[in-house]
Write an enzyme that holds these catalytic residues in place. Sequence first.
Site, short mmCIF file in Angstrom:
data_model
loop_
_atom_site.label_atom_id
_atom_site.label_comp_id
_atom_site.label_asym_id
_atom_site.label_seq_id
_atom_site.Cartn_x
_atom_site.Cartn_y
_atom_site.Cartn_z
N HIS A 23 16.24 50.32 43.48
CA HIS A 23 15.24 49.27 43.24
C HIS A 23 13.96 49.84 42.65
O HIS A 23 13.52 50.95 42.97
CB HIS A 23 14.98 48.44 44.50
CG HIS A 23 14.24 49.12 45.61
ND1 HIS A 23 12.86 49.16 45.67
CD2 HIS A 23 14.67 49.75 46.72
CE1 HIS A 23 12.48 49.77 46.78
NE2 HIS A 23 13.57 50.16 47.44
N ASP A 61 9.78 55.39 47.74
CA ASP A 61 10.70 54.28 47.99
C ASP A 61 10.50 53.23 46.89
O ASP A 61 9.56 52.46 46.96
CB ASP A 61 10.41 53.71 49.37
CG ASP A 61 11.25 52.50 49.74
OD1 ASP A 61 12.27 52.26 49.06
OD2 ASP A 61 10.87 51.80 50.70
N ASP A 90 18.90 54.55 47.95
CA ASP A 90 17.59 54.18 48.48
C ASP A 90 17.06 55.31 49.33
O ASP A 90 17.67 56.37 49.44
CB ASP A 90 17.70 52.87 49.28
CG ASP A 90 16.43 52.04 49.25
OD1 ASP A 90 15.33 52.63 49.17
OD2 ASP A 90 16.52 50.80 49.30
N HIS A 140 6.43 53.38 53.56
CA HIS A 140 5.53 52.30 53.13
C HIS A 140 4.07 52.71 53.28
O HIS A 140 3.23 51.91 53.70
CB HIS A 140 5.84 51.02 53.90
CG HIS A 140 7.13 50.38 53.50
ND1 HIS A 140 7.50 49.11 53.89
CD2 HIS A 140 8.14 50.81 52.72
CE1 HIS A 140 8.67 48.81 53.38
NE2 HIS A 140 9.10 49.85 52.66
N GLU A 184 13.44 44.09 45.84
CA GLU A 184 14.16 44.56 47.03
C GLU A 184 13.27 44.47 48.26
O GLU A 184 13.72 44.10 49.34
CB GLU A 184 14.63 46.01 46.82
CG GLU A 184 15.56 46.54 47.91
CD GLU A 184 14.84 47.21 49.08
OE1 GLU A 184 15.50 47.55 50.08
OE2 GLU A 184 13.60 47.40 49.00
N GLU A 185 12.00 44.82 48.11
CA GLU A 185 11.10 44.92 49.25
C GLU A 185 10.78 43.57 49.90
O GLU A 185 10.26 43.54 51.02
CB GLU A 185 9.79 45.60 48.83
CG GLU A 185 9.94 47.07 48.40
CD GLU A 185 10.26 48.00 49.55
OE1 GLU A 185 10.39 47.53 50.70
OE2 GLU A 185 10.39 49.21 49.29
#
Length: 363
Positions: free
Chosen positions: A67, A179, A234, A330, A211-212
Site C-alpha cells: 500500500h 509503513d 506490509d 504510526h 489501506e490505512e
Amino acid sequence: MIKENLRQLLQELTQIHGGSGQEQPVIRHILTLLKPYVDEISVDLKGNIVAVKQGKEKGPNLLLAAHTDEIGLIVKNILPNGFILFEKIGGVPDNLLPGRKVLIGKNQIPGVIGNKPGHLQSPEEATRVKSASECYVDVAMFSRVEVEESGICIGDSIIWTSDFMEMHNSDYIATKAVDDRICCSILVELFRNLNKEDFVGTLYGVFTVQEEVGLYGAETAVFRVPADYAIALDTIPCGDTPEVDTEVELPIRLNQGPGLPIADGVGNRFFSFIHPAVRRVIEEKAGNLSISLQKVAIVSGGYTTDGAALSHANGGLPAGTLAVPRRYSHSPVELVSLNDATAVYQIIEAIVKDNESIDLSFL
C-alpha cells in the site's frame, strides 16, 4: 546490492507525502520508477497502480500488493484568526500530535501543531493527552484569508515531517511512512530485477491506496486482477521495547527475520487467516534461504493488512501476508531493519522464480 537499493528507494518514497485518499504524489513517483521494467501498467479509477510482468510461458498468476498511503490528518476548518483545525486520517495516536512539524496541502505549507506553554499548564493539563479535536495547526498566518491565499483549503492533507535518519548501525532506518513504503520499495526492486526468462506465469504488482482507512484500494483492485493467489507485503509492529512484555503481548523482534501473521484482524470485518498454500510456499522458500520467520497470531491487537481484502476476492483467493517488522508504529520515527526488508525481498523473489511449482490446494 539489494539492501542498498532498498535504502535508496525507501529514502525517496518516505519523503513523499501521500495520506490516505490523497496518494497522487506517491503514485506518480512509483509510475516513473516502474515504467521501464513492466509489460503493462495502469492506474485504476480508485488510484491503485496495477503493474504486469509476463513470464516466459503461461502459468499461475501471482498478485503481490503493497500500500502507498500513510496515516495523516486533514484540514477540517480554518478559523478566522488563521489557526487550522483537523481530523485524523487512519490510526494516528493522539499522544504523538502536540509539537509536531507538518506540511499542508499541495503547496506543502509548513506548520506546527501547537501546544499550551508548560509554564501555564495546570498539573492536570501537564499529564493529560489532548485529543485531536483539541489540537490545532499554527501556520504563522493571522487570518483565514491569509491562510486561504497561501493555497490551503478544507480537505487538504496534513502530513508530519521526518527526516530519513540512519542509525549508528546504518542497517537501521528511522523515519515516517515506513509503513508501507518499505514494501513499495521491495516491490519496485523486484520488478527492476526480474527478467521474462526468470519465471513462469504472470506477476501482478498492485500498489494500493487507502489501506490505512479500511483496505479499500485492495478491496476494489483485486476484482480487476485475474490472480490465482496473492501475498500482501506490509509491515508489522514489534514488541521488543521496554514497555512491552514481548513474549506475552507481541513476540515480534527487530532484525530477527520477516513476520508471518498466521491470523490477524480488527473485528470481524477484517479478520484473515493465512491460506495453507501460501503459508507452505513462504515457509519453504524461507527454509531454503535459511531465513527465520517470526510467526504470530495478532487477532486481538488491532492489526490487519490488505491480505484480509485479498483473501475474500474473486470467490476466495489463496492469500496471506509477509511483513517487515518495525518499531514505533504510526509515528514519525518508525524504525526498520534493512536486513529484514532484504529477507522479505529474497523470499518473494524465490516464490516468483518457482511460480510454476505452486500447489494451491487447501489440503
